[in-house]
Design a protein around this motif. Structure first.
Motif, PDB file in Angstrom:
ATOM      1  N   VAL A   1     -16.429  12.307 -11.110  1.00 40.42           N
ATOM      2  CA  VAL A   1     -16.785  11.024 -10.495  1.00 40.42           C
ATOM      3  C   VAL A   1     -15.926   9.907 -11.084  1.00 40.42           C
ATOM      4  N   HIS A   2     -15.731   9.944 -12.401  1.00 37.10           N
ATOM      5  CA  HIS A   2     -14.939   8.910 -13.070  1.00 37.10           C
ATOM      6  C   HIS A   2     -13.504   8.906 -12.557  1.00 37.10           C
ATOM      7  N   HIS A   3     -12.872  10.085 -12.467  1.00 36.37           N
ATOM      8  CA  HIS A   3     -11.478  10.154 -12.025  1.00 36.37           C
ATOM      9  C   HIS A   3     -11.331   9.652 -10.591  1.00 36.37           C
ATOM     10  N   LEU A   4     -12.238  10.078  -9.701  1.00 35.47           N
ATOM     11  CA  LEU A   4     -12.175   9.645  -8.298  1.00 35.47           C
ATOM     12  C   LEU A   4     -12.430   8.145  -8.181  1.00 35.47           C
ATOM     13  N   ALA A   5     -13.417   7.639  -8.923  1.00 43.19           N
ATOM     14  CA  ALA A   5     -13.712   6.208  -8.890  1.00 43.19           C
ATOM     15  C   ALA A   5     -12.543   5.401  -9.441  1.00 43.19           C
ATOM     16  N   ALA A   6     -11.906   5.917 -10.500  1.00 39.62           N
ATOM     17  CA  ALA A   6     -10.771   5.214 -11.100  1.00 39.62           C
ATOM     18  C   ALA A   6      -9.598   5.132 -10.127  1.00 39.62           C
ATOM     19  N   ILE A   7      -9.281   6.261  -9.470  1.00 37.32           N
ATOM     20  CA  ILE A   7      -8.178   6.266  -8.499  1.00 37.32           C
ATOM     21  C   ILE A   7      -8.490   5.341  -7.321  1.00 37.32           C
ATOM     22  N   GLY A   8      -9.725   5.430  -6.799  1.00 37.40           N
ATOM     23  CA  GLY A   8     -10.107   4.573  -5.684  1.00 37.40           C
ATOM     24  C   GLY A   8     -10.090   3.103  -6.057  1.00 37.40           C
ATOM     25  N   LEU A   9     -10.580   2.792  -7.242  1.00 37.41           N
ATOM     26  CA  LEU A   9     -10.646   1.406  -7.686  1.00 37.41           C
ATOM     27  C   LEU A   9      -9.251   0.827  -7.916  1.00 37.41           C
ATOM     28  N   MET A  10      -8.387   1.585  -8.599  1.00 36.17           N
ATOM     29  CA  MET A  10      -7.035   1.092  -8.863  1.00 36.17           C
ATOM     30  C   MET A  10      -6.228   0.968  -7.582  1.00 36.17           C
ATOM     31  N   SER A  11      -6.362   1.949  -6.678  1.00 38.39           N
ATOM     32  CA  SER A  11      -5.627   1.903  -5.420  1.00 38.39           C
ATOM     33  C   SER A  11      -6.092   0.732  -4.563  1.00 38.39           C
ATOM     34  N   GLY A  12      -7.416   0.533  -4.498  1.00 38.41           N
ATOM     35  CA  GLY A  12      -7.939  -0.581  -3.711  1.00 38.41           C
ATOM     36  C   GLY A  12      -7.553  -1.930  -4.291  1.00 38.41           C
ATOM     37  N   SER A  13      -7.613  -2.061  -5.611  1.00 36.87           N
ATOM     38  CA  SER A  13      -7.240  -3.332  -6.237  1.00 36.87           C
ATOM     39  C   SER A  13      -5.752  -3.612  -6.054  1.00 36.87           C
TER      40      SER A  13
ATOM     41  N   VAL B   1      -4.438  -7.345  -9.028  1.00 42.74           N
ATOM     42  CA  VAL B   1      -3.659  -6.645 -10.052  1.00 42.74           C
ATOM     43  C   VAL B   1      -3.937  -7.205 -11.443  1.00 42.74           C
ATOM     44  N   ARG B   2      -4.107  -8.509 -11.536  1.00 41.02           N
ATOM     45  CA  ARG B   2      -4.365  -9.090 -12.862  1.00 41.02           C
ATOM     46  C   ARG B   2      -5.656  -8.540 -13.458  1.00 41.02           C
ATOM     47  N   LEU B   3      -6.707  -8.517 -12.667  1.00 39.43           N
ATOM     48  CA  LEU B   3      -7.967  -7.953 -13.142  1.00 39.43           C
ATOM     49  C   LEU B   3      -7.843  -6.449 -13.382  1.00 39.43           C
ATOM     50  N   GLY B   4      -7.080  -5.778 -12.508  1.00 40.46           N
ATOM     51  CA  GLY B   4      -6.916  -4.330 -12.642  1.00 40.46           C
ATOM     52  C   GLY B   4      -6.281  -3.939 -13.956  1.00 40.46           C
ATOM     53  N   THR B   5      -5.267  -4.687 -14.383  1.00 38.82           N
ATOM     54  CA  THR B   5      -4.610  -4.366 -15.655  1.00 38.82           C
ATOM     55  C   THR B   5      -5.562  -4.594 -16.831  1.00 38.82           C
ATOM     56  N   LEU B   6      -6.424  -5.592 -16.731  1.00 40.99           N
ATOM     57  CA  LEU B   6      -7.410  -5.822 -17.794  1.00 40.99           C
ATOM     58  C   LEU B   6      -8.423  -4.683 -17.855  1.00 40.99           C
ATOM     59  N   VAL B   7      -8.861  -4.206 -16.693  1.00 34.94           N
ATOM     60  CA  VAL B   7      -9.809  -3.086 -16.652  1.00 34.94           C
ATOM     61  C   VAL B   7      -9.191  -1.845 -17.284  1.00 34.94           C
ATOM     62  N   MET B   8      -7.932  -1.556 -16.951  1.00 38.35           N
ATOM     63  CA  MET B   8      -7.265  -0.375 -17.507  1.00 38.35           C
ATOM     64  C   MET B   8      -7.115  -0.492 -19.027  1.00 38.35           C
ATOM     65  N   PHE B   9      -6.750  -1.679 -19.490  1.00 41.26           N
ATOM     66  CA  PHE B   9      -6.553  -1.862 -20.933  1.00 41.26           C
ATOM     67  C   PHE B   9      -7.867  -1.694 -21.686  1.00 41.26           C
ATOM     68  N   VAL B  10      -8.950  -2.263 -21.159  1.00 40.37           N
ATOM     69  CA  VAL B  10     -10.259  -2.156 -21.806  1.00 40.37           C
ATOM     70  C   VAL B  10     -10.689  -0.693 -21.913  1.00 40.37           C
ATOM     71  N   HIS B  11     -10.359   0.121 -20.900  1.00 44.43           N
ATOM     72  CA  HIS B  11     -10.773   1.516 -20.920  1.00 44.43           C
ATOM     73  C   HIS B  11      -9.935   2.372 -21.884  1.00 44.43           C
ATOM     74  N   ASP B  12      -8.639   2.133 -21.915  1.00 42.33           N
ATOM     75  CA  ASP B  12      -7.754   3.016 -22.675  1.00 42.33           C
ATOM     76  C   ASP B  12      -7.869   2.826 -24.183  1.00 42.33           C
TER      77      ASP B  12
ATOM     78  N   PRO C   1       0.806  -1.228   0.000  1.00 42.42           N
ATOM     79  CA  PRO C   1       0.000   0.000   0.000  1.00 42.42           C
ATOM     80  C   PRO C   1       0.838   1.276   0.000  1.00 42.42           C
ATOM     81  N   HIS C   2       1.976   1.270   0.720  1.00 43.11           N
ATOM     82  CA  HIS C   2       2.782   2.492   0.796  1.00 43.11           C
ATOM     83  C   HIS C   2       3.389   2.872  -0.547  1.00 43.11           C
ATOM     84  N   GLN C   3       3.453   1.936  -1.494  1.00 45.54           N
ATOM     85  CA  GLN C   3       3.997   2.258  -2.817  1.00 45.54           C
ATOM     86  C   GLN C   3       3.105   3.247  -3.571  1.00 45.54           C
ATOM     87  N   LEU C   4       1.834   3.337  -3.185  1.00 48.13           N
ATOM     88  CA  LEU C   4       0.913   4.251  -3.860  1.00 48.13           C
ATOM     89  C   LEU C   4       1.265   5.714  -3.604  1.00 48.13           C
ATOM     90  N   TYR C   5       2.022   5.992  -2.524  1.00 44.81           N
ATOM     91  CA  TYR C   5       2.436   7.380  -2.278  1.00 44.81           C
ATOM     92  C   TYR C   5       3.261   7.918  -3.443  1.00 44.81           C
TER      93      TYR C   5
END
Length: 336
Positions: A212-224, A230-241, A36-40
């Motif tokens: 709302v999207h930016h806050l949800a994205a940061i919260g979702l990526m940080s929580g995941s 992480v595996r699912l998180g990278t798929l979510v990011m790729f699908v969006h970009d 978690p501290h790596q997110l700083y």
């Protein structure tokens, strides 16, 4: 109080399956886990991206805009007037005729001059076409780079083709260097967008949706990241970009009045958007987050509901934006 809140926030039953503790996530035997501290680090990385954005907009976007025929329109500034400026900021940008007459008497000038002052002052609030082009260019550059990087990082991974592989070995899945940098870049980018909300172009229809999207994205990526999804998180990011850089490219050519190119790019964006956000995201990603976890754990943890709640918020935004895109396509097809 802070210690108590901290202990509640990091309670194991929130983040991980039963019989797992934070001690199990200590690096060992070649396994590396997200910390978690790596997110700083995403905050300073966001400022690095802002520096890159400044130079890319100035030294790449402006020459490109000029090559496409976009001119830098210089707007005439109104004469400095503290009374009118105060009224503009605190009362109204569009005063009524009676208010204009009162301001004219107060400033000892004609009604025509007051109307002219407000018109010029309002024009300063409208971003120039060149400024819009610069912003679209930055977003296009990042989304294109992240899409290419995501494809390079994911194409040889088994979970890119078999979604069940995202849960094999969970929660003891090692963190890859590519996953680390993919996450850091994405979270930092959305932090940088939040930092510049006050100076970026104001969006009329969906400004709140973007916040709302930016806050949800940061919260979702940080929580995941913390829960090692992480595996699912990278798929979510790729699908969006993969859809976003087509939209930004269409905007750039729209500002340059290349109508046929803009139309073609927007149609491509619409197709990619509906495939990735309306089909793949709910029937591939949400299926993996809502349904498949029941096979490895009969007792869903609190994080299951937190993360799926945020993913459903994103899907709601997808449907909202899909509706706006459909309206534009209908106008384009039937009203030319």
């Amino acid at each position: 109080i802070l210690k108590t809140l901290n202990s509640w926030f990091w309670w194991e039953n929130i983040w991980m399956p039963i019989n797992c503790t934070w001690e199990d996530f200590v690096d060992r035997d070649g396994l590396v886990f997200p910390k978690p501290h790596q997110l700083y680090a995403t905050i300073p990385y966001a400022f690095v991206l802002l520096i890159i954005r400044f130079f890319s907009e100035r030294y790449v976007a402006i020459p490109l805009a000029k090559a496409l025929g976009i001119k830098n329109m210089r707007r005439v500034k109104p004469q400095p007037n503290p009374v009118l400026e105060s009224y503009f900021r605190e009362c109204s940008k569009h005063p009524s005729q009676s208010e204009i007459q009162g301001l004219a008497k107060k400033c000892n000038c004609t009604v025509h001059l007051v109307e002219k002052w407000f018109r010029r002052r309002r024009n300063l609030e409208i971003p120039t076409v060149l400024r819009k082009f610069q912003e679209a260019f930055w977003r296009f550059s990042f989304y294109l780079a992240s899409s290419i990087a995501g494809l390079i990082f994911l194409y040889d991974k088994p979970w890119f083709y078999d979604i069940w592989q995202t849960w094999v070995g969970y929660p003891f899945q090692t963190l890859l260097p590519s996953q680390y940098w993919y996450y850091m870049a994405e979270i930092s980018f959305y932090w940088s967008l939040l930092f510049t909300l006050g100076i970026d172009n104001k969006r009329k229809a969906d400004f709140l949706a973007h916040v709302v999207h930016h806050l949800a994205a940061i919260g979702l990526m940080s929580g995941s990241w913390c829960a090692n999804y992480v595996r699912l998180g990278t798929l979510v990011m790729f699908v969006h970009d993969t859809a976003d850089f087509w939209l930004e490219a269409a905007k750039m050519f729209n500002y340059a009045h290349w109508e046929k190119t803009c139309n073609m790019l927007f149609i491509i964006f619409s197709i990619v958007f509906f495939i990735t956000r309306i089909i793949l995201f709910p029937f591939w990603i949400l299926r993996a987050t809502l349904y498949l976890p029941t096979f490895y754990s009969t007792t869903p943890v609190i994080a299951y509901f937190l993360f799926n709640g945020q993913l459903l918020v994103l899907q709601g935004l997808h449907l909202y934006w899909g509706y706006l895109i459909f309206k534009i396509l209908k106008r384009f097809i039937f009203l030319k």
